[in-house]
Design a protein around this motif. Structure first.
Motif, PDB file in Angstrom:
ATOM      1  N   VAL A 133       0.837  -1.203   0.000  1.00 26.48           N
ATOM      2  CA  VAL A 133       0.000   0.000   0.000  1.00 26.48           C
ATOM      3  C   VAL A 133       0.868   1.248   0.000  1.00 26.48           C
ATOM      4  N   ALA A 134       1.874   1.267   0.860  1.00 25.37           N
ATOM      5  CA  ALA A 134       2.751   2.436   0.950  1.00 25.37           C
ATOM      6  C   ALA A 134       3.426   2.714  -0.389  1.00 25.37           C
ATOM      7  N   PHE A 135       3.833   1.665  -1.080  1.00 28.15           N
ATOM      8  CA  PHE A 135       4.505   1.868  -2.367  1.00 28.15           C
ATOM      9  C   PHE A 135       3.516   2.274  -3.455  1.00 28.15           C
ATOM     10  N   ASP A 136       2.476   1.474  -3.635  1.00 25.60           N
ATOM     11  CA  ASP A 136       1.542   1.719  -4.739  1.00 25.60           C
ATOM     12  C   ASP A 136       0.757   3.021  -4.584  1.00 25.60           C
ATOM     13  N   LEU A 137       0.273   3.295  -3.390  1.00 26.99           N
ATOM     14  CA  LEU A 137      -0.580   4.466  -3.207  1.00 26.99           C
ATOM     15  C   LEU A 137       0.181   5.745  -2.875  1.00 26.99           C
ATOM     16  N   LEU A 138       1.377   5.615  -2.357  1.00 27.97           N
ATOM     17  CA  LEU A 138       2.117   6.817  -1.974  1.00 27.97           C
ATOM     18  C   LEU A 138       3.375   7.024  -2.812  1.00 27.97           C
ATOM     19  N   VAL A 139       4.296   6.090  -2.787  1.00 34.63           N
ATOM     20  CA  VAL A 139       5.566   6.261  -3.505  1.00 34.63           C
ATOM     21  C   VAL A 139       5.339   6.350  -5.017  1.00 34.63           C
ATOM     22  N   LEU A 140       4.663   5.355  -5.565  1.00 37.93           N
ATOM     23  CA  LEU A 140       4.437   5.340  -7.015  1.00 37.93           C
ATOM     24  C   LEU A 140       3.632   6.555  -7.457  1.00 37.93           C
ATOM     25  N   ARG A 141       2.568   6.861  -6.738  1.00 36.93           N
ATOM     26  CA  ARG A 141       1.735   8.014  -7.090  1.00 36.93           C
ATOM     27  C   ARG A 141       2.544   9.321  -7.003  1.00 36.93           C
ATOM     28  N   TYR A 142       3.352   9.445  -5.951  1.00 35.56           N
ATOM     29  CA  TYR A 142       4.196  10.639  -5.806  1.00 35.56           C
ATOM     30  C   TYR A 142       5.107  10.776  -7.035  1.00 35.56           C
ATOM     31  N   TRP A 143       5.738   9.677  -7.408  1.00 33.86           N
ATOM     32  CA  TRP A 143       6.637   9.715  -8.561  1.00 33.86           C
ATOM     33  C   TRP A 143       5.881  10.069  -9.843  1.00 33.86           C
ATOM     34  N   GLN A 144       4.753   9.443 -10.071  1.00 38.60           N
ATOM     35  CA  GLN A 144       3.984   9.695 -11.285  1.00 38.60           C
ATOM     36  C   GLN A 144       3.541  11.152 -11.381  1.00 38.60           C
ATOM     37  N   GLN A 145       3.229  11.750 -10.244  1.00 44.22           N
ATOM     38  CA  GLN A 145       2.703  13.117 -10.262  1.00 44.22           C
ATOM     39  C   GLN A 145       3.776  14.192 -10.193  1.00 44.22           C
ATOM     40  N   THR A 146       4.941  13.872  -9.642  1.00 38.44           N
ATOM     41  CA  THR A 146       5.955  14.924  -9.460  1.00 38.44           C
ATOM     42  C   THR A 146       7.205  14.758 -10.304  1.00 38.44           C
ATOM     43  N   ARG A 147       7.566  13.525 -10.599  1.00 37.42           N
ATOM     44  CA  ARG A 147       8.836  13.237 -11.278  1.00 37.42           C
ATOM     45  C   ARG A 147       9.998  13.935 -10.547  1.00 37.42           C
TER      46      ARG A 147
ATOM     47  N   TYR B  19       2.920   0.113 -13.537  1.00 33.62           N
ATOM     48  CA  TYR B  19       4.298   0.494 -13.203  1.00 33.62           C
ATOM     49  C   TYR B  19       5.088   1.004 -14.408  1.00 33.62           C
ATOM     50  N   ALA B  20       4.407   1.332 -15.475  1.00 34.29           N
ATOM     51  CA  ALA B  20       5.063   1.752 -16.721  1.00 34.29           C
ATOM     52  C   ALA B  20       6.044   2.905 -16.531  1.00 34.29           C
ATOM     53  N   GLU B  21       5.728   3.812 -15.634  1.00 32.28           N
ATOM     54  CA  GLU B  21       6.565   5.000 -15.454  1.00 32.28           C
ATOM     55  C   GLU B  21       7.449   4.926 -14.210  1.00 32.28           C
ATOM     56  N   LEU B  22       7.547   3.749 -13.606  1.00 31.78           N
ATOM     57  CA  LEU B  22       8.321   3.589 -12.375  1.00 31.78           C
ATOM     58  C   LEU B  22       9.789   3.943 -12.595  1.00 31.78           C
ATOM     59  N   PHE B  23      10.336   4.718 -11.670  1.00 30.22           N
ATOM     60  CA  PHE B  23      11.758   5.082 -11.728  1.00 30.22           C
ATOM     61  C   PHE B  23      12.613   3.830 -11.560  1.00 30.22           C
ATOM     62  N   GLU B  24      13.788   3.867 -12.153  1.00 30.63           N
ATOM     63  CA  GLU B  24      14.718   2.740 -12.026  1.00 30.63           C
ATOM     64  C   GLU B  24      15.974   3.232 -11.331  1.00 30.63           C
ATOM     65  N   ILE B  25      16.331   2.518 -10.269  1.00 32.63           N
ATOM     66  CA  ILE B  25      17.511   2.888  -9.490  1.00 32.63           C
ATOM     67  C   ILE B  25      18.399   1.675  -9.281  1.00 32.63           C
ATOM     68  N   ASP B  26      19.660   1.948  -9.045  1.00 30.28           N
ATOM     69  CA  ASP B  26      20.630   0.901  -8.741  1.00 30.28           C
ATOM     70  C   ASP B  26      20.525   0.592  -7.248  1.00 30.28           C
ATOM     71  N   MET B  27      20.136  -0.611  -6.926  1.00 33.64           N
ATOM     72  CA  MET B  27      19.991  -1.022  -5.531  1.00 33.64           C
ATOM     73  C   MET B  27      21.240  -1.738  -5.016  1.00 33.64           C
ATOM     74  N   GLY B  28      22.343  -1.632  -5.752  1.00 34.73           N
ATOM     75  CA  GLY B  28      23.581  -2.314  -5.366  1.00 34.73           C
ATOM     76  C   GLY B  28      24.092  -1.919  -3.996  1.00 34.73           C
ATOM     77  N   SER B  29      24.092  -0.642  -3.691  1.00 30.46           N
ATOM     78  CA  SER B  29      24.598  -0.197  -2.385  1.00 30.46           C
ATOM     79  C   SER B  29      23.680  -0.674  -1.259  1.00 30.46           C
ATOM     80  N   VAL B  30      22.386  -0.708  -1.510  1.00 28.40           N
ATOM     81  CA  VAL B  30      21.442  -1.203  -0.515  1.00 28.40           C
ATOM     82  C   VAL B  30      21.667  -2.701  -0.307  1.00 28.40           C
ATOM     83  N   ALA B  31      21.883  -3.428  -1.388  1.00 26.73           N
ATOM     84  CA  ALA B  31      22.119  -4.869  -1.280  1.00 26.73           C
ATOM     85  C   ALA B  31      23.378  -5.164  -0.467  1.00 26.73           C
ATOM     86  N   LEU B  32      24.434  -4.410  -0.682  1.00 27.91           N
ATOM     87  CA  LEU B  32      25.666  -4.614   0.093  1.00 27.91           C
ATOM     88  C   LEU B  32      25.431  -4.363   1.575  1.00 27.91           C
ATOM     89  N   ALA B  33      24.736  -3.278   1.895  1.00 29.17           N
ATOM     90  CA  ALA B  33      24.454  -2.961   3.296  1.00 29.17           C
ATOM     91  C   ALA B  33      23.537  -4.011   3.907  1.00 29.17           C
TER      92      ALA B  33
END
Length: 177
Positions: free
Chosen positions: A44-58, A109-123
């Motif tokens: 819910v937090a991702f779909d309704l808040l994070v994704l929507r925030y990204w779609q509306q603000t970029r 999720y067509a417009e979902l941002f893409e990020i490198d999660m490598g640093s998160v994976a290491l941590a």
């Protein structure tokens, strides 16, 4: 996007508390409508808040802030197991959403941002290795007896293997699996 008090993501961003949103601290917690307690209702937090925030603000700064918040909780959050469990859940769901983006290029999720999660994976890998014993003893959330014989460790390993082997995500499977 409204800026009312109902949107806790906007408040977390305004107060530089995205880390607290990720771990579902009170006020930033999104209610989960399921049979089992979770620290944050990530779907819910991702779909309704994070994704929507990204779609509306970029918001060009958001992806970097998202990664930085993960690194912050993994490095400094007082409840280590909660930080690890929440981070693993968010990483899995983000990568699942990216896989949905590839499968349905015109979908939700067509417009979902893409990020490198490598640093998160290491941590995350480092924290899993360091905290293995405590995770095995922790029976909160998916670590309950209904789901695991080894506390949070077992579901976290299932998630890590799923991220690596099925979602093609970064490998955070610990050396001491």
């Amino acid at each position: 996007m409204s800026t009312n008090l109902d949107n806790v993501l906007l408040l977390a961003l305004a107060y530089d508390e995205l880390d607290k949103f990720l771990v579902g601290e009170p006020f930033y917690f999104q209610e989960a409508k399921n049979d089992y307690e979770e620290p944050q209702n990530i779907f819910v937090a991702f779909d309704l808040l994070v994704l929507r925030y990204w779609q509306q603000t970029r918001d060009a700064n958001f992806p970097a802030r998202f990664v930085a918040a993960f690194l912050k909780i993994l490095a400094t959050y007082p409840d280590r197991n909660r930080a690890i469990y929440a981070a693993a859940g968010w990483v899995w769901y983000y990568l699942f959403c990216l896989s949905q983006k590839r499968e349905e290029p015109e979908g939700l999720y067509a417009e979902l941002f893409e990020i490198d999660m490598g640093s998160v994976a290491l941590a995350l890998r480092r924290q899993l290795e360091i905290n293995k014993a405590a995770l095995i003893l922790d029976t909160r959330w998916a670590g309950g007896s209904w789901n695991s014989e080894n506390g949070l460790w077992e579901p976290l390993m299932r998630t890590a293997l799923n991220v690596r082997d099925k979602l093609g995500g970064p490998d955070y499977v610990p050396a001491n699996i």
